[in-house]
Structure formats: structure tokens, C-alpha cells
Write an enzyme that holds these catalytic residues in place. Structure first.
Site, PDB file in Angstrom:
ATOM      1  N   PRO A  88      21.076  41.905  37.945  1.00 20.95           N
ATOM      2  CA  PRO A  88      20.396  41.572  39.204  1.00 20.95           C
ATOM      3  C   PRO A  88      20.194  40.070  39.371  1.00 20.95           C
ATOM      4  O   PRO A  88      19.923  39.593  40.460  1.00 20.95           O
ATOM      5  CB  PRO A  88      19.034  42.279  39.068  1.00 20.95           C
ATOM      6  CG  PRO A  88      19.174  43.239  37.951  1.00 20.95           C
ATOM      7  CD  PRO A  88      20.205  42.659  37.033  1.00 20.95           C
ATOM      8  N   GLU A 116      16.157  47.640  29.656  1.00 23.95           N
ATOM      9  CA  GLU A 116      15.533  46.560  30.434  1.00 23.95           C
ATOM     10  C   GLU A 116      16.493  45.392  30.611  1.00 23.95           C
ATOM     11  O   GLU A 116      16.173  44.418  31.281  1.00 23.95           O
ATOM     12  CB  GLU A 116      14.268  46.063  29.701  1.00 23.95           C
ATOM     13  CG  GLU A 116      13.116  47.040  29.724  1.00 23.95           C
ATOM     14  CD  GLU A 116      12.822  47.509  31.140  1.00 23.95           C
ATOM     15  OE1 GLU A 116      12.914  48.714  31.399  1.00 23.95           O
ATOM     16  OE2 GLU A 116      12.540  46.647  31.999  1.00 23.95           O
ATOM     17  N   ARG A 153      41.498  47.078  45.735  1.00 25.10           N
ATOM     18  CA  ARG A 153      41.965  47.298  47.112  1.00 25.10           C
ATOM     19  C   ARG A 153      42.693  46.076  47.665  1.00 25.10           C
ATOM     20  O   ARG A 153      43.484  46.172  48.587  1.00 25.10           O
ATOM     21  CB  ARG A 153      40.782  47.628  48.027  1.00 25.10           C
ATOM     22  CG  ARG A 153      40.079  48.928  47.743  1.00 25.10           C
ATOM     23  CD  ARG A 153      38.878  49.082  48.654  1.00 25.10           C
ATOM     24  NE  ARG A 153      39.322  49.189  50.039  1.00 25.10           N
ATOM     25  CZ  ARG A 153      39.623  50.364  50.632  1.00 25.10           C
ATOM     26  NH1 ARG A 153      39.552  51.486  49.942  1.00 25.10           N
ATOM     27  NH2 ARG A 153      40.000  50.407  51.889  1.00 25.10           N
ATOM     28  N   ASP A 168      40.076  43.712  56.492  1.00 23.77           N
ATOM     29  CA  ASP A 168      40.440  42.681  57.455  1.00 23.77           C
ATOM     30  C   ASP A 168      39.188  42.065  58.084  1.00 23.77           C
ATOM     31  O   ASP A 168      38.995  40.862  58.085  1.00 23.77           O
ATOM     32  CB  ASP A 168      41.280  43.332  58.558  1.00 23.77           C
ATOM     33  CG  ASP A 168      42.524  42.504  58.802  1.00 23.77           C
ATOM     34  OD1 ASP A 168      43.162  42.683  59.833  1.00 23.77           O
ATOM     35  OD2 ASP A 168      42.804  41.644  57.930  1.00 23.77           O
TER      36      ASP A 168
HETATM   37  N1  LIG Z   1      23.269  43.772  40.901  1.00 23.81           N
HETATM   38  C1  LIG Z   1      23.071  45.149  40.626  1.00 23.81           C
HETATM   39  C2  LIG Z   1      22.627  45.412  39.178  1.00 23.81           C
HETATM   40  C3  LIG Z   1      23.452  45.158  38.098  1.00 23.81           C
HETATM   41  C4  LIG Z   1      23.002  45.480  36.811  1.00 23.81           C
HETATM   42  C5  LIG Z   1      21.743  46.028  36.654  1.00 23.81           C
HETATM   43  C6  LIG Z   1      21.212  46.368  35.318  1.00 23.81           C
HETATM   44  C7  LIG Z   1      20.162  47.265  35.219  1.00 23.81           C
HETATM   45  C8  LIG Z   1      19.644  47.575  33.980  1.00 23.81           C
HETATM   46  C9  LIG Z   1      20.146  46.976  32.824  1.00 23.81           C
HETATM   47  C10 LIG Z   1      21.194  46.064  32.933  1.00 23.81           C
HETATM   48  C11 LIG Z   1      21.725  45.776  34.171  1.00 23.81           C
HETATM   49  N2  LIG Z   1      20.954  46.263  37.733  1.00 23.81           N
HETATM   50  C12 LIG Z   1      21.386  45.954  38.964  1.00 23.81           C
END
Ligand SMILES: NCc1ccc(-c2ccccc2)nc1
Length: 238
Positions: A88, A116, A153, A168
Site C-alpha cells: 500500500p 502485517e 494485455r 485505447d
Molecule cells: N496496493 C494494494 C496492496 C498491496 C499489498 C498489500 C499487502 C497487504 C498485506 C501484507 C502485504 C501487502 N495491501 C494492499
């Protein structure tokens, strides 16, 4: 294009890639996906991949050792590859970044965390940290699949001979125009007359107006660097 995915849930990746465009691209040999179970890179009999966080707090953190062992195993062939950690906190993934990955990378390693998150020191071994959106998932696997799907794709030949209208429009920076197919009248809901007219110029203009209207309504942030023609159409809509 080759994707190597590091995960503790290989079946999530393996199940998804068998279907649709991805499945066809795999069968055509346009793309190769190899999935590695991080548990195979542990050194204890319980194949432990996580531990309690230093500094306390809720949940568990994924240990660096399985990631390190897996990355070193992949790098042993000394072939170039882009290592991408899904998180995230990463750089936002967009159609443009998908295009960049497709053009620049022959091979990508997609590193999927769980729990986590993962030990921060893993980032010393990756090239990019990428986010598919501002929300927390249960792990990186869905994000890895989003990247694989959107990049494949774009590979010439993956979609037959041409990109879809969706690619596109996103490549031009707009949302897509509405699509219709038979029946012409469904419980009184009719297909717009212009689409039945056979007048391709009128249809193209209608579609551009609709795409701009959709973009103005739902993603005004995408409306930049418009051509004078698009700006004229947009002004008519306002
Ligand atoms: N961008 C979306 C995303 C990507 C990875 C994770 C995530 C959740 C838990 C542990 C490790 C990665 N969460 C959201």
C-alpha cells in the site's frame, strides 16, 4: 515476458492465470509465469515465514530470510529482471506504468507479502515498490495479478492483433465510452440511435463525447493536456 511471483499462496496465482486472455497468452508462449512458494526457501522444519514485530504491536511480520533466499535463487541465472514489491506504500500503478513495464522489462519478479507486511530490509533487494490503490488487502497476490493482467494485455499479439477500446481510452488518458450489443431494445431500454446509423464519423464523435462526459463526471483528474478538439467538445458538455 516472464513473471516470477514470490508468495506463500501459489495457488492464488496459479488458479487465476489459467483463464481468459492470460491463459491464451500462456498457451501461445507470449508470457511465462513461474510461481515460487516462499515456504520452500525457509530453513526450519515448520517452514516458518513470519515472526513477532520488534517494537511490539498487533499481528506478525514476514521475515526477510525466505525473501532473500528466493531472490538469490532467481538471480543465480544472472538474467536481468525488475523486482517489484507490492504494498500500500508503493508508487501508484497506472496504465502508463503498465505500458512502461511491458516496454522495459523482459522479466519481472512480483513479491507478495502477507500478515502485517514484510521486514523492511527486503526493500534493499527490490527495484520498485508498487501500489494498485489506497486500500489494504490481505496480501500482495491480488495486486500482483492486477499487474500481470494489465501488462500482458499490452504485449503485441496477446489480444489478437489490436488493443481493446478500453486500453485505447486509458492510453489516451480518458475513461471508456459506453458499449452496447444485441438486443436493440431490452424491456424498453434502447440502444442509442447513433450506434445504429452506420455513420462512423458520427459514431466516433459520439463515443468521444461520451468518454469525455464519463471522465468529467467520475475522473476529472484525468482531464489534462487535452487537444483543442477535445477541449471544444468538453466545453460543449459543461
Ligand atoms: N496496493 C494494494 C496492496 C498491496 C499489498 C498489500 C499487502 C497487504 C498485506 C501484507 C502485504 C501487502 N495491501 C494492499
Amino acid at each position: 515476458m516472464k513473471f516470477e511471483v514470490l508468495t506463500i499462496f501459489p495457488e492464488i496465482i496459479e488458479c487465476y492465470i489459467k483463464h481468459g486472455v492470460l491463459g491464451k497468452a500462456l498457451n501461445k508462449g507470449i508470457v511465462e509465469v513461474k510461481v515460487y512458494n516462499l515456504r520452500d526457501f525457509t530453513s526450519d522444519k515448520h517452514k516458518k515465514v513470519d515472526d513477532y514485530p520488534y517494537g511490539g504491536g498487533a499481528g506478525m511480520v514476514m521475515q526477510i530470510e525466505p525473501f532473500y533466499n528466493a531472490i538469490m535463487h532467481l538471480k543465480a541465472d544472472e538474467k536481468p529482471r525488475k523486482l517489484v514489491l507490492l504494498s500500500p506504500q508503493g508508487r501508484k500503478f497506472t496504465q502508463k506504468l503498465a505500458q512502461k513495464f511491458m516496454e522495459e522489462s523482459k522479466a519481472m519478479v512480483l513479491i507478495c507479502g502477507r500478515y502485517e507486511g514484510i521486514d523492511e530490509r527486503v526493500k534493499a533487494f527490490v527495484d520498485e515498490e508498487v501500489s494498485i490503490g489506497d486500500y489494504v488487502l490481505s496480501g500482495g497476490e491480488l495486486a500482483a495479478l492486477v499487474i500481470i493482467d494489465s501488462v500482458v494485455r499490452l504485449i503485441p499479439g496477446a489480444l489478437g492483433d489490436e488493443l481493446s477500446a478500453v486500453e485505447d481510452s486509458f492510453m489516451k488518458g480518458f475513461l471508456d465510452y459506453p458499449h452496447y450489443t444485441r438486443p436493440e431494445d431490452f424491456k424498453g431500454m434502447k440502444v442509442p440511435e447513433v450506434l445504429l446509423s452506420g455513420d462512423h464519423k458520427k459514431i466516433a464523435l459520439w463515443r468521444k463525447r461520451q468518454a469525455l462526459k464519463n471522465t468529467l463526471k467520475n475522473r476529472p483528474d484525468l482531464l489534462k493536456n487535452l487537444s483543442p478538439e477535445d477541449m471544444r467538445i468538453l466545453k460543449e458538455l459543461c
